[in-house]
Design a protein around this motif. Sequence first.
Motif, PDB file in Angstrom:
ATOM      1  N   GLY A 303       0.804  -1.210   0.000  1.00  0.00           N
ATOM      2  CA  GLY A 303       0.000   0.000   0.000  1.00  0.00           C
ATOM      3  C   GLY A 303       0.843   1.268   0.000  1.00  0.00           C
ATOM      4  O   GLY A 303       2.013   1.258   0.397  1.00  0.00           O
ATOM      5  N   PHE A 304       0.240   2.360  -0.452  1.00  0.00           N
ATOM      6  CA  PHE A 304       0.923   3.651  -0.554  1.00  0.00           C
ATOM      7  C   PHE A 304       1.421   4.102   0.806  1.00  0.00           C
ATOM      8  O   PHE A 304       0.678   4.109   1.798  1.00  0.00           O
ATOM      9  N   LEU A 305       2.715   4.460   0.878  1.00  0.00           N
ATOM     10  CA  LEU A 305       3.395   4.911   2.086  1.00  0.00           C
ATOM     11  C   LEU A 305       3.498   3.826   3.159  1.00  0.00           C
ATOM     12  O   LEU A 305       3.812   4.125   4.317  1.00  0.00           O
ATOM     13  N   GLN A 306       3.251   2.580   2.777  1.00  0.00           N
ATOM     14  CA  GLN A 306       3.290   1.491   3.744  1.00  0.00           C
ATOM     15  C   GLN A 306       4.490   0.563   3.552  1.00  0.00           C
ATOM     16  O   GLN A 306       4.595  -0.453   4.230  1.00  0.00           O
ATOM     17  N   GLY A 307       5.362   0.884   2.630  1.00  0.00           N
ATOM     18  CA  GLY A 307       6.520   0.030   2.392  1.00  0.00           C
ATOM     19  C   GLY A 307       7.528   0.147   3.523  1.00  0.00           C
ATOM     20  O   GLY A 307       8.137   1.200   3.728  1.00  0.00           O
ATOM     21  N   THR A 308       7.712  -0.921   4.280  1.00  0.00           N
ATOM     22  CA  THR A 308       8.592  -0.877   5.447  1.00  0.00           C
ATOM     23  C   THR A 308      10.053  -0.704   5.046  1.00  0.00           C
ATOM     24  O   THR A 308      10.801   0.028   5.706  1.00  0.00           O
ATOM     25  N   ARG A 309      10.484  -1.368   3.996  1.00  0.00           N
ATOM     26  CA  ARG A 309      11.874  -1.206   3.557  1.00  0.00           C
ATOM     27  C   ARG A 309      12.081   0.165   2.919  1.00  0.00           C
ATOM     28  O   ARG A 309      13.144   0.760   3.028  1.00  0.00           O
ATOM     29  N   THR A 310      11.038   0.671   2.256  1.00  0.00           N
ATOM     30  CA  THR A 310      11.114   2.021   1.689  1.00  0.00           C
ATOM     31  C   THR A 310      11.186   3.054   2.812  1.00  0.00           C
ATOM     32  O   THR A 310      12.010   3.983   2.779  1.00  0.00           O
ATOM     33  N   LYS A 311      10.340   2.904   3.814  1.00  0.00           N
ATOM     34  CA  LYS A 311      10.335   3.851   4.937  1.00  0.00           C
ATOM     35  C   LYS A 311      11.622   3.743   5.772  1.00  0.00           C
ATOM     36  O   LYS A 311      12.052   4.714   6.392  1.00  0.00           O
ATOM     37  N   GLY A 312      12.217   2.535   5.766  1.00  0.00           N
ATOM     38  CA  GLY A 312      13.420   2.337   6.559  1.00  0.00           C
ATOM     39  C   GLY A 312      14.695   2.704   5.837  1.00  0.00           C
ATOM     40  O   GLY A 312      15.802   2.509   6.362  1.00  0.00           O
ATOM     41  N   ASP A 313      14.567   3.227   4.618  1.00  0.00           N
ATOM     42  CA  ASP A 313      15.732   3.632   3.815  1.00  0.00           C
ATOM     43  C   ASP A 313      16.730   2.489   3.620  1.00  0.00           C
ATOM     44  O   ASP A 313      17.946   2.683   3.646  1.00  0.00           O
ATOM     45  N   PHE A 314      16.198   1.287   3.409  1.00  0.00           N
ATOM     46  CA  PHE A 314      17.081   0.137   3.195  1.00  0.00           C
ATOM     47  C   PHE A 314      17.759   0.189   1.831  1.00  0.00           C
ATOM     48  O   PHE A 314      18.871  -0.301   1.669  1.00  0.00           O
TER      49      PHE A 314
END
Length: 427
Positions: A303-314
């Motif tokens: 879901g939009f803005l729900q990517g954990t790796r995206t939010k975690g700057d992996f």
Amino acid sequence: MSGNTFLKRIDWLSIFIYLALTIIGWVSIYSSTFSESNPSILDFGTFYGKQAFFIGVSILTVVFIFATEANIFERFSGIIYAISIVLLVGLFPFGKTIAGATSWYNLGFFNLQPSEIAKVATALALAKYLSDIQTDLKKQKDKMYAFGILIIPAVLIILQPDPGSGVVFLALTFVLFREGLPLYYLAIGLVMFIIFIATLKFGTIWVVIAVSILIALFYLTKKERVKISPLPIVLFFIVSVTISLSVRVVFDSVLKQHHRDRFNLWLRLEKDPKKLEEIRRSIGYNTYQSEKAIESGGFTGKGFLQGTRTKGDFVPEQHSDYIFTTVGEEWGFLGTATVVLLFSILLLRLVYIAERQKNAFSRIYGYGVISILFVHYLINIGMVIGLVPTIGIPLPFMSYGGSGLIGFTLLLFIFLKLDANRLKEWG
């Protein structure tokens, strides 16, 4: 000619796909760089704010192109090419170095990357030269001149060093084959590439054995009535062995360590598991994390803005070269399949448009556009999912960057303008 008539001549399917990819790209950039402390989409201090500005500039660029007489691009193609070469040369004394590559001019409000403009200029110059009635690709002089148009900007870009962008110019060789360059040049290029990779993977001895077996099989299976001089076969063997023997010299002395590490990772050349894992965590870190992020998206995504790796700057540089990763994690297989489908439809549509051109310049330029977009699309997605080595080229219309977006916009819409002009002339 009325504005309504002009609007009817434009290929709206291509424009729709361009807008769709650009919007998907902006949404993905917003998601990958979003901060709750600064949610404004018009903050030009953020990546998504800057990209929104670049989109606005691109739209103005489209208006400018459509307002310009179509024959201007053919008439001044040589001057545009010369300016792009001067800009590339000027990078060496005046360029700005980012991530080890001197590829940008610092203009204060943004960094200009002239290699993106050079792609458009080279496609125009090549189309102008090949469409000349006096040009014949069967003549050695004309072939060398055509290759020179491609090689000059490619070499200047590779020396920055930016080998990824330099490789893109080689995509324009497909245009030469479309216009009559003998296919044995393609065969030679493929053989050289296969020998290079095979030598790295298996060594020179096995390559020599394989080439010898292929030559023996050729003589055993060829029909008796087919008479072939042994000279080209001997030359093929000698050249193959020479290339194979030179591979290790090129690999160890010409390529830089990070380039060697990428080949080591891609081809699994490193035998020591600890060193391979070290390479994977350093040079291959981006690809490893992007694969995991896409895999975690599943079929429908998080879901939009729900990517954990995206939010975690992996995934480093996720807003630029690795933007496809955001699509995969947040929108899953459905999202990535949509992007792939849009690119595929666009490329097929452009092939159709190129083939219906009556003017040789327009047709050849169209195939230049197709070649550049296809190679960018293929290599970028390939490196994100680990199929090809990371060479750092953006995904057209989607990756962050003003120079890239404006360059791709120029590339595409000049062709659409040429097509609209064809419909004007032929009715």
